[in-house]
Design a protein around this motif. Structure first.
Motif, PDB file in Angstrom:
ATOM      1  N   UNK A 218       0.825  -1.203   0.000  1.00  0.00           N
ATOM      2  CA  UNK A 218       0.000   0.000   0.000  1.00  0.00           C
ATOM      3  C   UNK A 218       0.862   1.258   0.000  1.00  0.00           C
ATOM      4  N   UNK A 219       1.902   1.206   0.871  1.00  0.00           N
ATOM      5  CA  UNK A 219       2.793   2.381   0.940  1.00  0.00           C
ATOM      6  C   UNK A 219       3.474   2.602  -0.415  1.00  0.00           C
ATOM      7  N   UNK A 220       3.881   1.448  -1.008  1.00  0.00           N
ATOM      8  CA  UNK A 220       4.574   1.546  -2.284  1.00  0.00           C
ATOM      9  C   UNK A 220       3.639   2.171  -3.334  1.00  0.00           C
ATOM     10  N   UNK A 221       2.406   1.627  -3.360  1.00  0.00           N
ATOM     11  CA  UNK A 221       1.463   2.139  -4.355  1.00  0.00           C
ATOM     12  C   UNK A 221       1.061   3.577  -4.066  1.00  0.00           C
ATOM     13  N   UNK A 222       0.968   3.864  -2.776  1.00  0.00           N
ATOM     14  CA  UNK A 222       0.595   5.243  -2.431  1.00  0.00           C
ATOM     15  C   UNK A 222       1.684   6.205  -2.891  1.00  0.00           C
ATOM     16  N   UNK A 223       2.955   5.813  -2.591  1.00  0.00           N
ATOM     17  CA  UNK A 223       4.027   6.727  -2.990  1.00  0.00           C
ATOM     18  C   UNK A 223       4.112   6.790  -4.513  1.00  0.00           C
ATOM     19  N   UNK A 228       3.691  10.754  -8.588  1.00  0.00           N
ATOM     20  CA  UNK A 228       3.869  10.999 -10.019  1.00  0.00           C
ATOM     21  C   UNK A 228       3.077  12.232 -10.438  1.00  0.00           C
ATOM     22  N   UNK A 229       3.463  12.745 -11.621  1.00  0.00           N
ATOM     23  CA  UNK A 229       2.812  13.974 -12.061  1.00  0.00           C
ATOM     24  C   UNK A 229       1.551  13.677 -12.868  1.00  0.00           C
ATOM     25  N   UNK A 230       0.775  12.746 -12.343  1.00  0.00           N
ATOM     26  CA  UNK A 230      -0.541  12.487 -12.920  1.00  0.00           C
ATOM     27  C   UNK A 230      -1.526  12.467 -11.747  1.00  0.00           C
ATOM     28  N   UNK A 231      -2.809  12.518 -12.070  1.00  0.00           N
ATOM     29  CA  UNK A 231      -3.794  12.592 -10.994  1.00  0.00           C
ATOM     30  C   UNK A 231      -4.754  11.406 -11.094  1.00  0.00           C
ATOM     31  N   UNK A 232      -4.454  10.330 -10.338  1.00  0.00           N
ATOM     32  CA  UNK A 232      -5.389   9.207 -10.324  1.00  0.00           C
ATOM     33  C   UNK A 232      -6.653   9.593  -9.543  1.00  0.00           C
ATOM     34  N   UNK A 233      -7.768   9.014  -9.957  1.00  0.00           N
ATOM     35  CA  UNK A 233      -9.019   9.346  -9.268  1.00  0.00           C
ATOM     36  C   UNK A 233      -9.983   8.174  -9.334  1.00  0.00           C
ATOM     37  N   UNK A 244     -12.137   9.185  -4.473  1.00  0.00           N
ATOM     38  CA  UNK A 244     -10.706   9.413  -4.243  1.00  0.00           C
ATOM     39  C   UNK A 244     -10.171  10.266  -5.374  1.00  0.00           C
ATOM     40  N   UNK A 245      -9.315  11.196  -4.997  1.00  0.00           N
ATOM     41  CA  UNK A 245      -8.525  11.889  -6.020  1.00  0.00           C
ATOM     42  C   UNK A 245      -7.181  12.187  -5.381  1.00  0.00           C
ATOM     43  N   UNK A 246      -6.122  11.865  -6.086  1.00  0.00           N
ATOM     44  CA  UNK A 246      -4.782  11.980  -5.505  1.00  0.00           C
ATOM     45  C   UNK A 246      -4.502  13.437  -5.100  1.00  0.00           C
ATOM     46  N   UNK A 247      -3.851  13.594  -3.937  1.00  0.00           N
ATOM     47  CA  UNK A 247      -3.671  14.947  -3.414  1.00  0.00           C
ATOM     48  C   UNK A 247      -2.835  15.859  -4.306  1.00  0.00           C
ATOM     49  N   UNK A 248      -1.969  15.238  -5.156  1.00  0.00           N
ATOM     50  CA  UNK A 248      -1.158  16.117  -6.008  1.00  0.00           C
ATOM     51  C   UNK A 248      -2.018  16.847  -7.029  1.00  0.00           C
ATOM     52  N   UNK A 249      -3.314  16.437  -7.106  1.00  0.00           N
ATOM     53  CA  UNK A 249      -4.242  17.122  -8.004  1.00  0.00           C
ATOM     54  C   UNK A 249      -4.336  18.611  -7.685  1.00  0.00           C
ATOM     55  N   UNK A 250      -4.159  18.956  -6.386  1.00  0.00           N
ATOM     56  CA  UNK A 250      -4.272  20.365  -5.980  1.00  0.00           C
ATOM     57  C   UNK A 250      -3.214  21.204  -6.674  1.00  0.00           C
ATOM     58  N   UNK A 251      -1.976  20.688  -6.759  1.00  0.00           N
ATOM     59  CA  UNK A 251      -0.941  21.460  -7.453  1.00  0.00           C
ATOM     60  C   UNK A 251      -1.100  21.327  -8.961  1.00  0.00           C
ATOM     61  N   UNK A 252      -1.650  20.188  -9.397  1.00  0.00           N
ATOM     62  CA  UNK A 252      -1.879  19.960 -10.832  1.00  0.00           C
ATOM     63  C   UNK A 252      -2.866  21.003 -11.374  1.00  0.00           C
ATOM     64  N   UNK A 258     -10.008  21.299  -0.986  1.00  0.00           N
ATOM     65  CA  UNK A 258     -11.477  21.249  -0.911  1.00  0.00           C
ATOM     66  C   UNK A 258     -12.082  21.390  -2.308  1.00  0.00           C
ATOM     67  N   UNK A 259     -11.497  22.282  -3.110  1.00  0.00           N
ATOM     68  CA  UNK A 259     -11.993  22.455  -4.484  1.00  0.00           C
ATOM     69  C   UNK A 259     -11.726  21.204  -5.308  1.00  0.00           C
ATOM     70  N   UNK A 260     -10.566  20.604  -5.055  1.00  0.00           N
ATOM     71  CA  UNK A 260     -10.163  19.426  -5.814  1.00  0.00           C
ATOM     72  C   UNK A 260     -11.167  18.283  -5.631  1.00  0.00           C
ATOM     73  N   UNK A 261     -11.731  18.203  -4.444  1.00  0.00           N
ATOM     74  CA  UNK A 261     -12.628  17.086  -4.136  1.00  0.00           C
ATOM     75  C   UNK A 261     -13.963  17.204  -4.866  1.00  0.00           C
ATOM     76  N   UNK A 262     -14.243  18.378  -5.489  1.00  0.00           N
ATOM     77  CA  UNK A 262     -15.550  18.571  -6.140  1.00  0.00           C
ATOM     78  C   UNK A 262     -15.408  18.420  -7.650  1.00  0.00           C
ATOM     79  N   UNK A 263     -16.097  17.421  -8.193  1.00  0.00           N
ATOM     80  CA  UNK A 263     -16.030  17.159  -9.628  1.00  0.00           C
ATOM     81  C   UNK A 263     -16.543  18.360 -10.418  1.00  0.00           C
ATOM     82  N   UNK A 264     -17.582  19.020  -9.885  1.00  0.00           N
ATOM     83  CA  UNK A 264     -18.168  20.170 -10.589  1.00  0.00           C
ATOM     84  C   UNK A 264     -17.116  21.269 -10.758  1.00  0.00           C
TER      85      UNK A 264
END
Lengths: 614, 202
Positions: A218-223, A228-233, A244-252, A258-264
């Motif tokens: 899990x740790x391996x997959x999480x890291x 990576x510079x993609x945003x899994x969701x 779920x949306x990967x936290x790096x989405x905020x910088x992406x 909070x905004x990242x968590x909203x699909x709209x």
């Protein structure tokens, strides 16, 4: 776990439990004795004057004394062998005391049997022996010294204590047998428990090991996922919201978590041009499942723009959409540059053929012009001669010799022939120039960079132009057969589509060339277009050797080629497929070894607003 | 604590318990004050007496717990047909309080065969017959001669076959055995009365 240890543990637990039972039993007996003493004989009397009866003191003090040591031992040393022997002694002394206080009532002797049953809870025959010895000794000594207190009569037979002891031994036999059976059961339980514990331990070890591996994984997959510079969701198809949306989405996306968590919110970042298409693709995925790729541009809150590619897949079992969003801005730029470069490379590669194509009409235009030059000289001589004859005639008379000389000149020049040949030469020149113009226009059309927007084009004409450019590559190995259906205006990036068609026909020519080389024969390339439903199909079929089985999975991979050095870079089909994907269409093929291959490009008839080609 | 110490404690405990038992036995065996019974039935006595039959008197403190054993022993005796043919019993209750007639002993005695209850409110009869300890039994034969005086329990509060009961039966049915036995029960004298009696005895 060792079965013997477990057995000892079970037996010890039994001892401790029984100690606890006796703790309360001894206390209860004590309390009962005090209550009975207070109720039955609270006072002794001297006339009308009462004083505290010795029974009350006896119940309090002797009961307390009797209980003191066993209670202390139970609390401080539960499970100890001396504790249970002391407890058994105290319990039997309680029987003795009660028998004593009730004047040896035979009914009170039942307390002895009840007490022995309690003592048997220890499942220890030695404790029963101690209890029996205590009760027998009490009967013996008290029977000798004070028989009324134990038998209720003053002069019992000397062997009376043996009779009582005999009944106690009788009960002991029953209790010892019960103890033995219980201990046997305990041993069997211990063995089973030991087996179960060993099994359980194995399971626990396995679970522990697997848990550790899972955590590591899990740790391996999480890291991996979050590094990576993609945003899994992951989107719940039921709620249409991210689970779920990967936290790096905020910088992406340059937004808050909070905004990242909203699909709209993320949909609102998609530029207006792509929003409806992106939104409907997502809706379709949520409703109907499947997988797909959406390319779109987003405008981030800070104003910067990003080309995003989202690749998703619907999990029908969990009803979730999982996917990744990738920044393809650089990829798009490189793709565009690569496409253009490949186009120019094609043009370069085709340049000699195109030059040859141009050279032929230029050659006969040149010949015709030379002919026209000579013809015009001759004709100008005839015109000058006729002018002189006309001037002479206007002055008076023309000598017959002069007329004869003029006639000879006409014959020499062969005016009749020129009259017939000159128009033909002009016609040929115009035709040649027209052919050159067509080739140049085709080149121009082909090599012209695409605009970023799709345009409505006549796809048949575009394909025709491409075939003109490729003609020199094709004509020596194949006859080109065109089967163009009636097409509506198709919204596309025409330069890119031309590129695809060019790649396909050149590949077809090469495939046929491999088959017909040195035979003098020619193959056939059939280029056809048609509308099927909401899709335009462009097919390029050849009569080449077909694609070998082993090669088929790789043909769309970049840099994969089966051609010799200088004939191909391995980019053609890779780019062709990416162009198809960009148009939300597809590129597929059917092939048969020895019979040939047919590539089909499918482009959707896009009804979205497009620019109209100028 | 070491095992040796525990054993020491165990020994001390066993000894204490054993000594307490001995103490109880001694207490239980300690008789009350003996009666100074008259040799013949006092003519002044108002207690009932049946002509031609022996009379068994039992002086009882209605609240004395130990006297129950004496009453039970008397009940055993009076349940014998040979005794009932020859004797009638009278239990003389000491008026200890106003509710004496509601005491358990009174109720029990009232159910006993061939037994009358007499309430010696002013203790005249008790003094007349010299009884000083609850449980005191005196038997006068049909002629009014004292044939038995003493207790009918083996010890304090202990019912059960004993020499006193056996000799009581013998005194009624004959041949007579030992005529005097120790009495176990509460004192019938008041504390001051007891002291003056003792000094008088001395």
């Amino acid at each position: 776990m060792n079965p013997t240890n477990r057995y000892d543990e079970l037996v010890n637990q039994g001892h401790r439990r029984t100690d606890e039972v006796f703790f309360w039993l001894l206390l209860g007996q004590w309390a009962l004795a005090i209550v009975l003493a207070v109720l039955v004989s609270p006072h002794t009397w001297a006339g009308r004057t009462p004083s505290l009866h010795s029974h009350v003191l006896l119940a309090v003090l002797l009961g307390g004394a009797l209980n003191s040591l066993p209670l202390v031992l139970i609390r401080l040393r539960p499970g100890w062998w001396l504790t249970r022997h002391t407890v058994a002694t105290a319990q039997m002394m309680w029987s003795a005391l009660l028998i004593h206080l009730t004047g040896g009532r035979i009914e009170t002797h039942f307390h002895v049997f009840g007490s022995l049953a309690f003592v048997a809870f220890y499942r220890d025959w030695k404790v029963l022996v101690t209890a029996t010895v205590v009760v027998a000794s009490d009967h013996l000594f008290r029977g000798l010294a004070y028989p009324e207190s134990v038998y209720g009569i003053a002069n019992p037979e000397w062997w009376r204590f043996l009779e009582h002891a005999g009944w106690v031994v009788f009960e002991d036999i029953v209790l010892v047998l019960a103890c033995h059976r219980e201990l046997t059961t305990n041993r069997a339980v211990a063995e089973r428990e030991a087996e179960l514990t060993a099994l359980n331990q194995q399971f626990e070890d396995r679970v522990h090991r697997r848990t550790f591996q899972l955590e590591q994984s899990m740790r391996r997959f999480q890291s991996l996922i979050e590094g990576v510079n993609v945003v899994p969701f992951e989107i719940d198809a039921g709620t249409g919201q991210f689970t779920y949306i990967a936290p790096q989405g905020a910088s992406f996306y340059r937004c808050t978590p909070a905004e990242l968590a909203r699909l709209e919110f993320l949909m609102s970042l998609v530029v207006e041009r792509d929003r409806e298409r992106t939104s409907s693709s997502l809706r379709a995925a949520l409703q109907h499942g499947g997988s797909g790729t959406i390319d779109y541009r987003v405008r981030r809150p800070d104003g910067s723009e990003l080309e995003v590619r989202t690749i998703y897949r619907f999990d029908a079992v969990e009803r979730l959409i999982r996917g990744v969003s990738i920044d393809v801005t650089e990829t798009k730029r490189l793709e565009s540059e690569l496409g253009q470069a490949q186009k120019l490379e094609s043009v370069g590669r085709l340049a000699s053929g195109v030059a040859h194509e141009i050279n032929t009409p230029v050659q006969f235009v040149s010949d015709s012009v030379h002919f026209l030059k000579d013809a015009s000289t001759d004709l100008l001589r005839v015109v000058a001669d006729l002018h002189d004859v006309r001037e002479r005639a206007r002055a008076g008379a023309v000598a017959p010799e002069r007329l004869s000389a003029s006639t000879d000149l006409e014959a020499e020049v062969d005016v009749a022939y020129l009259t017939e040949a000159v128009p033909r030469a002009i016609e040929r020149s115009l035709d040649g120039l027209s052919r050159v113009a067509t080739i140049v226009r085709s080149m121009k059309e082909f090599a012209h960079p695409d605009s970023s927007e799709k345009m409505l084009v006549d796809l048949n004409r575009a394909i025709e132009s491409t075939l003109v450019i490729a003609n020199n590559e094709l004509k020596y190995v194949a006859d080109v057969e065109k089967d163009f259906g009636e097409l509506p205006q198709v919204a596309c990036h025409v330069g890119e589509v031309n590129q695809v068609v060019l790649n396909l026909v050149v590949n077809a020519a090469h495939a046929i060339g491999d088959v017909v080389k040195n035979t003098g024969k020619k193959g056939r390339i059939t280029v056809s277009t048609r509308v099927v439903g909401a899709v335009v199909e462009v097919s390029v079929a050849d009569t080449g050797g077909g694609i070998p089985e082993a090669v088929r999975p790789k043909i769309f991979e970049p840099f994969f080629t089966t051609k010799g050095v200088g004939k191909g870079t391995g980019q053609g089909l890779a780019i062709a497929r990416s162009v198809a994907a960009k148009h939300e269409g597809s590129l597929s093929f059917t092939t048969e070894l020895g019979r040939g291959t047919c590539f089909t490009l499918k482009l959707p008839l896009d009804h979205a607003p497009v620019l109209v080609a100028a | 604590m070491t095992t040796r110490r525990w054993f020491g404690l165990l020994a001390g405990w066993a000894l204490a318990v054993a000594l307490t038992f001995v103490g109880i036995a001694r207490y239980k065996s300690e008789p009350g004050l003996p009666a100074a019974a008259p040799a013949r039935w006092p003519e002044a006595s108002g207690l009932p007496r049946t002509a031609g039959m022996a009379t068994v008197l039992l002086f009882a403190h209605p609240r004395c717990p130990c006297t129950r054993a004496s009453i039970l022993e008397l009940n055993e005796v009076m349940n014998r047909a040979d005794v009932r043919q020859r004797a009638r019993a009278v239990v003389v209750f000491f008026q200890s309080d106003a509710s004496v007639e509601r005491s358990d002993l009174w109720k029990f005695v009232s159910q006993m065969p061939s037994t009358d209850i007499a309430l010696d409110a002013s203790q005249v009869e008790r003094h007349r017959f010299g009884a000083r300890t609850s449980g005191q039994v005196e038997v006068f034969d049909a002629e009014g001669a004292l044939v038995f005086s003493g207790g009918i329990t083996g010890s304090r509060g202990h019912a059960g076959l004993n020499v006193g009961r056996t000799d009581l039966i013998a005194a009624v049915t004959g041949p007579a055995g030992e005529a005097a036995h120790p009495v176990y029960g509460c004192g019938l004298d008041e504390p001051g009365e007891l002291a003056s009696n003792e000094s008088a005895n001395r």
